[in-house]
Design a protein around this motif. Structure first.
Motif: not given
Length: 451
Positions: A169, A175, A177-178
């Protein structure tokens, strides 16, 4: 009785880890990290990971490679992986510190540096887990040292996996995961996996056997192992539920902290029983030096659930974490190293000639009186540092860490002197290396455990 041999790279693990501890303390003396900076600032994370990976994890790994085969009377599986694991973990910890320095703006480099960090640390963790898990395979695990080590390894792998997620991250390569609100508020769960799961669970399990041997207490005094393992498994489940989003992360962290406190209460009951039933009435240096560490564990475990439940501010959280990491884990590790290092050195140098020439005792290799002074300085620094963190006083904390650093440096000097046989007037042999043991000598199993 089965035969056992010295773990060749254990001194190297100890040498690198002690160097990391001294460096971390020196950085804190200069004012780097909390309380001069927020808990999640890059400079604070640099120091935290230097302590948890560079110092405690490497020291734990080196000790396990030597003593797990002894405690379960079985040779270490894949011993040739010890050197690559050390190289991967040490270089990964160093690169991680550099990556946090980039994040803090001190170094001009791309954040892609976090990617090789994740690869190196994961590789080192998996190599270590492979050696220890294959060694333990088939051993009766419930409530035993093997069970504690396997549980700790599961937490270590989970901590490394979540840490790798944070790393990709930060490198801007995940991205998705975000978009899933990850990591969100899951950082405390990652920390609990490393401190309470990996380091804490293994420390509890191994200390059972070591304390019983050091105090000449019967193993029957240990009664709570299965219950502690059950509580540990429940805590691990709570953390995984928080990491996966099945439960709110703050609730999962609070539940895990309550289970951890319950584990420590049961552990304390067994320690009292061990102390009462011991046959060695006078405690040796490594045991007497462990008493402040155990007191720090009791206090830290009592402070943790209220701190998380009430969402206490950074001063209380930082003081609690500092007490557990430096008061308990670091204090206990240093205390046991003053027995382990002379023991390994004695086995390497003198066990092969035992019965053929006069040999010193293990305790003759270490200046115990000086070491007691250094431990007093160290624990005084920890107590003062905890108070300074509670009061959010950066200058007082730096002064306390200077006191702790002086104590640690003195202990390290005594360990180096023991390894180099400095206290033996006529060693009559080649002085051992600080990195590796000599070609492993086969010794009787009764001489392969801490005497």
């Amino acid at each position: 009785m089965p035969l056992a041999s010295l773990a060749r790279w254990t001194p190297g693990y100890f040498t690198v880890s002690l160097a990391a501890l001294l460096l971390a303390q020196a950085l804190m003396v200069t004012g780097l990290g909390h309380p001069a900076a927020p808990l999640r600032a890059p400079e604070t994370l640099l120091v935290v990971h230097l302590v948890l990976i560079g110092w405690l994890s490497l020291a734990m790994a080196g000790a396990l490679l030597q003593f797990v085969p002894v405690l379960i009377a079985r040779p270490l599986a894949h011993p040739g992986l010890a050197a690559p694991a050390l190289a991967a973990l040490a270089s990964g910890a160093g690169l991680l510190c550099a990556a946090f320095a980039v994040l803090a703006g001190w170094l001009d480099a791309p954040l892609d540096l976090f990617l090789p960090v994740a690869a190196l640390l994961l590789t080192g963790v998996l190599l270590l887990a492979l050696m220890l898990a294959r060694t333990i395979a088939g051993e009766h695990a419930a409530g035993s040292v093997a069970g504690f080590v396997l549980g700790g390894l599961a937490c270590l792998i989970a901590a490394a996996a979540t840490g790798s997620g944070f790393a990709v991250l930060l490198a801007g390569r995940a991205d998705w995961l975000a978009a899933l609100d990850w990591p969100g508020d899951r950082v405390p769960l990652h920390a609990m996996l490393g401190i309470g799961g990996w380091l804490g669970l293994v420390t509890l399990g191994v200390s059972y056997r070591l304390f019983a041997m050091f105090m000449l207490a019967p193993d029957g005094a240990v009664r709570q192992g299965r219950r502690i393992m059950a509580l540990g498994a429940a805590g691990f489940g709570a953390i995984l539920a928080g990491l996966s989003g099945l439960a709110p992360a703050p609730l999962a962290a609070t539940a895990a902290s309550v289970l951890f406190a319950a584990m420590i209460a049961l552990y304390a009951c067994d320690l009292v029983a061990l102390h009462r039933q011991r046959r060695r009435k006078r405690l040796e240096l490594n045991m007497s030096a462990s008493l402040p560490a155990l007191a720090a564990l009791a206090l830290g475990a009592a402070m943790l659930p209220p701190a998380l439940l009430t969402q206490a501010g950074e001063p209380v959280v930082a003081a609690t974490g500092f007490l557990l990491v430096f008061g308990w884990l670091t204090g206990l590790t240093l205390a046991q190293l003053v027995r382990i290092v002379p023991f390994i050195t004695w086995i390497e140098v003198y066990a092969p000639v035992l019965g053929h020439r006069p040999v010193p005792r293990i305790e003759d290799l270490l200046a115990a009186r000086r070491a007691r002074l250094w431990f007093s300085l160290y624990h005084a620094g920890v107590a003062a540092g905890t108070l300074a963190l509670l009061l959010a006083q950066p200058l007082a904390f730096r002064a306390a860490m200077a006191l702790g650093l002086a104590g640690t440096l003195g202990i390290v000097v005594e360990l180096v002197r023991a390894r180099r046989l400095a206290a033996i007037a006529d060693a009559g042999c080649r002085r051992p290396s600080l990195i590796v043991t000599s070609a492993p000598q086969r010794t009787q199993a009764h001489a392969a455990g801490p005497a």
